[in-house]
Design a protein around this motif. Structure first.
Motif, PDB file in Angstrom:
ATOM      1  N   SER A   1       0.831  -1.249   0.046  1.00 34.11           N
ATOM      2  CA  SER A   1       0.075   0.099   0.005  1.00 34.11           C
ATOM      3  C   SER A   1       1.009   1.314  -0.088  1.00 34.11           C
ATOM      4  O   SER A   1       0.433   2.186  -0.635  1.00 34.11           O
ATOM      5  CB  SER A   1      -0.907   0.100   1.292  1.00 34.11           C
ATOM      6  OG  SER A   1      -1.791  -0.895   1.403  1.00 34.11           O
ATOM      7  N   LEU A   2       1.871   1.249   0.682  1.00 31.65           N
ATOM      8  CA  LEU A   2       2.896   2.458   0.865  1.00 31.65           C
ATOM      9  C   LEU A   2       3.447   2.664  -0.612  1.00 31.65           C
ATOM     10  O   LEU A   2       3.629   3.560  -1.233  1.00 31.65           O
ATOM     11  CB  LEU A   2       4.085   2.130   1.798  1.00 31.65           C
ATOM     12  CG  LEU A   2       5.046   3.347   2.046  1.00 31.65           C
ATOM     13  CD1 LEU A   2       4.033   4.412   2.672  1.00 31.65           C
ATOM     14  CD2 LEU A   2       6.021   2.770   2.991  1.00 31.65           C
ATOM     15  N   VAL A   3       3.846   1.468  -1.568  1.00 30.41           N
ATOM     16  CA  VAL A   3       4.331   1.731  -2.706  1.00 30.41           C
ATOM     17  C   VAL A   3       3.223   2.103  -3.784  1.00 30.41           C
ATOM     18  O   VAL A   3       3.535   2.965  -4.612  1.00 30.41           O
ATOM     19  CB  VAL A   3       4.924   0.237  -3.190  1.00 30.41           C
ATOM     20  CG1 VAL A   3       5.207   0.221  -4.576  1.00 30.41           C
ATOM     21  CG2 VAL A   3       5.964  -0.212  -2.435  1.00 30.41           C
ATOM     22  N   ALA A   4       1.792   1.658  -3.604  1.00 33.28           N
ATOM     23  CA  ALA A   4       0.714   2.078  -4.362  1.00 33.28           C
ATOM     24  C   ALA A   4       0.569   3.781  -4.084  1.00 33.28           C
ATOM     25  O   ALA A   4       0.300   4.473  -5.158  1.00 33.28           O
ATOM     26  CB  ALA A   4      -0.450   1.289  -4.269  1.00 33.28           C
ATOM     27  N   LEU A   5       0.388   4.079  -2.837  1.00 39.12           N
ATOM     28  CA  LEU A   5       0.217   5.486  -2.623  1.00 39.12           C
ATOM     29  C   LEU A   5       1.344   6.520  -3.096  1.00 39.12           C
ATOM     30  O   LEU A   5       1.120   7.969  -3.145  1.00 39.12           O
ATOM     31  CB  LEU A   5      -0.078   5.633  -1.166  1.00 39.12           C
ATOM     32  CG  LEU A   5      -1.147   5.152  -0.654  1.00 39.12           C
ATOM     33  CD1 LEU A   5      -1.408   5.161   0.890  1.00 39.12           C
ATOM     34  CD2 LEU A   5      -2.594   5.573  -1.171  1.00 39.12           C
ATOM     35  N   ALA A   6       2.708   6.017  -3.491  1.00 38.44           N
ATOM     36  CA  ALA A   6       3.562   6.930  -3.982  1.00 38.44           C
ATOM     37  C   ALA A   6       3.279   7.441  -5.231  1.00 38.44           C
ATOM     38  O   ALA A   6       3.817   8.322  -5.621  1.00 38.44           O
ATOM     39  CB  ALA A   6       5.003   5.881  -3.994  1.00 38.44           C
ATOM     40  N   ALA A   7       2.285   6.799  -5.828  1.00 37.04           N
ATOM     41  CA  ALA A   7       1.584   7.653  -7.061  1.00 37.04           C
ATOM     42  C   ALA A   7       1.225   8.885  -6.900  1.00 37.04           C
ATOM     43  O   ALA A   7       1.282   9.647  -7.989  1.00 37.04           O
ATOM     44  CB  ALA A   7       0.504   6.710  -7.659  1.00 37.04           C
ATOM     45  N   LEU A   8       0.933   9.342  -5.982  1.00 38.36           N
ATOM     46  CA  LEU A   8       0.589  10.500  -5.416  1.00 38.36           C
ATOM     47  C   LEU A   8       1.616  11.616  -5.888  1.00 38.36           C
ATOM     48  O   LEU A   8       1.816  12.743  -6.423  1.00 38.36           O
ATOM     49  CB  LEU A   8      -0.243  10.837  -4.020  1.00 38.36           C
ATOM     50  CG  LEU A   8      -1.418  10.041  -3.776  1.00 38.36           C
ATOM     51  CD1 LEU A   8      -1.908  10.119  -2.572  1.00 38.36           C
ATOM     52  CD2 LEU A   8      -2.412  10.421  -4.937  1.00 38.36           C
ATOM     53  N   PRO A   9       2.811  11.513  -4.892  1.00 42.54           N
ATOM     54  CA  PRO A   9       4.043  12.316  -5.447  1.00 42.54           C
ATOM     55  C   PRO A   9       4.281  12.142  -6.666  1.00 42.54           C
ATOM     56  O   PRO A   9       5.039  13.192  -7.394  1.00 42.54           O
ATOM     57  CB  PRO A   9       4.998  11.868  -4.570  1.00 42.54           C
ATOM     58  CG  PRO A   9       4.521  10.700  -3.915  1.00 42.54           C
ATOM     59  CD  PRO A   9       3.158  10.665  -3.813  1.00 42.54           C
ATOM     60  N   VAL A  10       4.337  11.288  -7.269  1.00 38.26           N
ATOM     61  CA  VAL A  10       4.766  10.843  -8.770  1.00 38.26           C
ATOM     62  C   VAL A  10       4.060  11.904  -9.509  1.00 38.26           C
ATOM     63  O   VAL A  10       4.410  12.593 -10.564  1.00 38.26           O
ATOM     64  CB  VAL A  10       4.614   9.610  -9.207  1.00 38.26           C
ATOM     65  CG1 VAL A  10       4.943   9.328 -10.630  1.00 38.26           C
ATOM     66  CG2 VAL A  10       5.713   8.650  -8.388  1.00 38.26           C
ATOM     67  N   HIS A  11       2.709  11.884  -9.428  1.00 36.68           N
ATOM     68  CA  HIS A  11       1.772  12.710 -10.119  1.00 36.68           C
ATOM     69  C   HIS A  11       2.102  14.135  -9.942  1.00 36.68           C
ATOM     70  O   HIS A  11       2.120  15.028 -10.878  1.00 36.68           O
ATOM     71  CB  HIS A  11       0.506  12.561  -9.858  1.00 36.68           C
ATOM     72  CG  HIS A  11      -0.534  13.353 -10.905  1.00 36.68           C
ATOM     73  ND1 HIS A  11      -1.226  13.172 -12.065  1.00 36.68           N
ATOM     74  CD2 HIS A  11      -1.404  14.662 -10.262  1.00 36.68           C
ATOM     75  CE1 HIS A  11      -1.826  13.820 -12.344  1.00 36.68           C
ATOM     76  NE2 HIS A  11      -1.940  14.850 -11.547  1.00 36.68           N
TER      77      HIS A  11
END
Length: 620
Positions: free
Chosen positions: A122-132
């Motif tokens: 889940s922590l890896v998946a939520l890294a999509a927010l700073p990537v965006h």
């Protein structure tokens, strides 16, 4: 000097107590990963989904990304309840003998919950927010990363609260969530034709309705905070921090209560007065024995985990089958939401006798108990399902004012009559015992596919006269549809009750013997490759599989599609004909398919059961 050493000792003791749950969880996780490959496989699948989410964040829509992140956090909270995520978890009750306060215990339990495959993925998946947010600069990445961590904490704390509360709430709460989840999954799968176009639009750019709704969804706030004005961003991040703080405070209070009392809340006790309310509310023409069965069944429907799961599944499944087509601007099915839910509830009620175990001996010790048992079960089903069916039908009619609701309203009483009585007979005809009726689980589902198909077919048979009059009858006969539906419901009601009465009166001891079994006979193993010897020894099973697989082709594509929907493709036989020949061929195809399915059911029911020592019901 002694004061300093005492303070350092207290601090060290609290820190050591905080790390105890984390060490316990790490040990259990190590052993679990060595013994079971399930968490590893689930982690790999989760990483693939997280990688797709990060890839979408590079060029995807901002609001859709927030919606997907929120769905991920919500799934993190709900899915462990459905998949047994509480196993191997360090719980507050495990720390009751430890000299530790509520706040340190909560911190230690959260640290233990963070150790696992799910939190890491889940922590890896939520890294999509700073990537965006990288397109807005370095400061935006840092702010969004903080927001992603807050969302991760929200999922971590929410999952811990849900597992503790639902775990102590008993089976019904978890069963309700399971029914809602499975009903949603099946409803979406049954309406893929309507969902796919909307999903494709959402992935390209979120519609304005979704954009406005995302203003109130916390998962979209981190990206909105860096994409909008500075003042708005500060307020959104503060609000997100406040939500996480409130959840943390609630979890600390929950842990304190469990450490002090052993349970998160006091279970509600049912008084004798409330237990007899259902019996007093029935009119005098209903016998006292029947009223007693009705009261027992109503309480069982609201307390028994599997019954709660069945009812929740039927409601959600029927509502979604009728409502999801709205995504493609199709509202024809909305008035049918109630009938679909009633049909689903009837299908899921076709194996309830198997949940009772040896308690079935009670009707045999009461004069007229068999008759009261059958009618009490049917009336209790009507009491629970009729309001649901009527409410969903009315809501569908209100939401689709341009659709004629006469057919749906006329079909509802027919399905109610069949759904209340026929499943009782099917449940007595095909008893599927559970290992422990006192503590059933989802693995103890006593309903098999044959029972579901028979109960569903009975409902469709009861609705047949209404549908036939609606499709092929003259327009002047439309006012007769409610009367035909009511008469059909009454006829199937009494027919089902008569069959159930005969079954329980004539074969009651056999039914009781089968229901009291603690284990089911092993199913006949089906070969995964061609085995000529197996097919020679199990000819009836092979024919049953073939008929049950191919029987749907004459019923649906060759029969119902040209008759009910006017679909006449080149491979449909009736499509090459017109007039009465078209109708006759379509009906013949439906009859042929039904005959194939019934023959397949009979052969499947009589297939050999190797190694079976449990008594089986004699053929009827």
């Amino acid at each position: 000097m002694s004061t300093q050493s005492t303070a350092s000792g207290v601090w060290g003791g609290s820190l050591g107590a905080v790390t105890v749950p984390a060490r316990m969880r790490a040990t259990m996780l190590r052993r679990s990963l060595r013994e079971h490959p399930g968490p590893t496989v689930a982690g790999l699948v989760g990483l693939l989904a997280a990688a797709w989410l990060i890839r979408y964040a590079l060029n995807g829509d901002q609001h859709t990304l927030g919606l997907l992140a929120g769905a991920w956090v919500l799934g993190w909270i709900v899915l462990p309840l459905l998949l047994g995520g509480g196993r191997g978890r360090v719980r507050p009750a495990h720390l009751r003998l430890e000299p530790i306060g509520g706040a340190p215990a909560a911190i230690g339990l959260l640290a233990a919950s963070a150790i696992g495959v799910g939190p890491a993925v889940s922590l890896v998946a939520l890294a999509a927010l700073p990537v965006h947010a990288a397109r807005y600069g370095t400061v935006a990445v840092l702010v969004t990363a903080c927001g992603a961590v807050l969302l991760w904490l929200l999922g971590l704390i929410g999952s811990a609260i849900a597992l503790e509360v639902v775990g102590h709430a008993g089976g019904p709460a978890g069963a309700l969530l399971t029914g809602v989840f499975t009903g949603t999954a099946m409803g979406v799968a049954g309406s893929l034709w309507a969902v796919f176009p909307w999903v494709s639009v959402l992935l390209v750019a979120a519609p304005q309705d979704v954009v406005r709704a995302m203003e109130y969804v916390p998962s979209g706030w981190p990206v909105t905070a860096v994409a909008g004005p500075t003042g708005q961003g500060v307020g959104l991040m503060a609000a997100l921090m406040g939500i996480v703080a409130l959840c943390a405070a609630a979890y600390i209070m929950l842990v304190r209560r469990v450490i002090a009392t052993g349970v998160p809340f006091r279970p509600r006790r049912t008084t004798a007065a409330s237990a007899t309310t259902a019996q007093r509310e029935w009119p005098g023409w209903v016998p006292a024995a029947t009223r007693a069965v009705v009261g027992r069944e109503v309480r069982s429907w609201t307390r028994h985990p599997l019954r709660v799961q069945y009812l929740a599944f039927a409601v959600v499944y029927g509502a979604l089958l009728a409502g999801l087509p709205l995504l493609s601007d199709v509202d024809l099915l909305l008035p049918w939401a109630g009938t679909l839910a009633v049909l689903g509830a009837a299908a899921m009620s076709a194996g309830l006798v198997g949940l009772d175990g040896t308690a079935l001996w009670l009707p045999f010790t009461t004069p007229g108990g068999e008759r009261a048992e059958v009618r009490g079960r049917a009336l209790a089903w009507l009491v629970l399902v009729t309001p649901i069916g009527v409410l969903l039908t009315v809501v569908g009619i209100v939401l689709a004012p341009g659709v004629d609701p006469l057919a749906a309203l006329s079909t509802l009483p027919a399905l109610l009559g069949a759904g209340a009585s026929v499943p009782v007979w099917v449940s007595l005809l095909r008893v599927r015992p559970v290992a422990d009726p006192r503590h059933p689980t989802a693995a103890d589902n006593p309903t098999d596919i044959v029972s579901v198909l028979v109960a569903t077919a009975a409902g469709l048979l009861a609705a047949g006269p209404v549908l036939a009059l609606m499709i092929w009858g003259p327009p002047a006969a439309a006012p007769l549809l409610p009367v035909v539906g009511l008469l059909s419901g009454v006829a199937t009601w009494w027919g089902g009750l008569w069959l159930a009465d005969e079954r329980l009166a004539q074969r009651g001891t056999t039914v009781l013997a089968v229901a009291g079994q603690r284990s089911r006979p092993p199913e006949a193993a089906l070969p995964l490759t061609w085995d000529a010897q197996w097919y020679r020894e199990n000819t009836s099973t092979a024919w049953a599989l073939g008929l049950l697989t191919l029987g749907w082709i004459p019923v649906i594509p060759q029969g119902l599609m040209p008759l009910a929907f006017g679909i006449d493709s080149g491979w449909i036989v009736a499509g090459h004909l017109s007039g009465s020949a078209h109708t006759a061929v379509g009906l013949a195809m439906v009859g042929l398919g039904v005959a194939m399915l019934l023959t397949g059911l009979v052969l499947w029911d009589r297939r050999p059961q190797p190694g079976s020592r449990a008594p089986s019901l004699p053929p009827t």
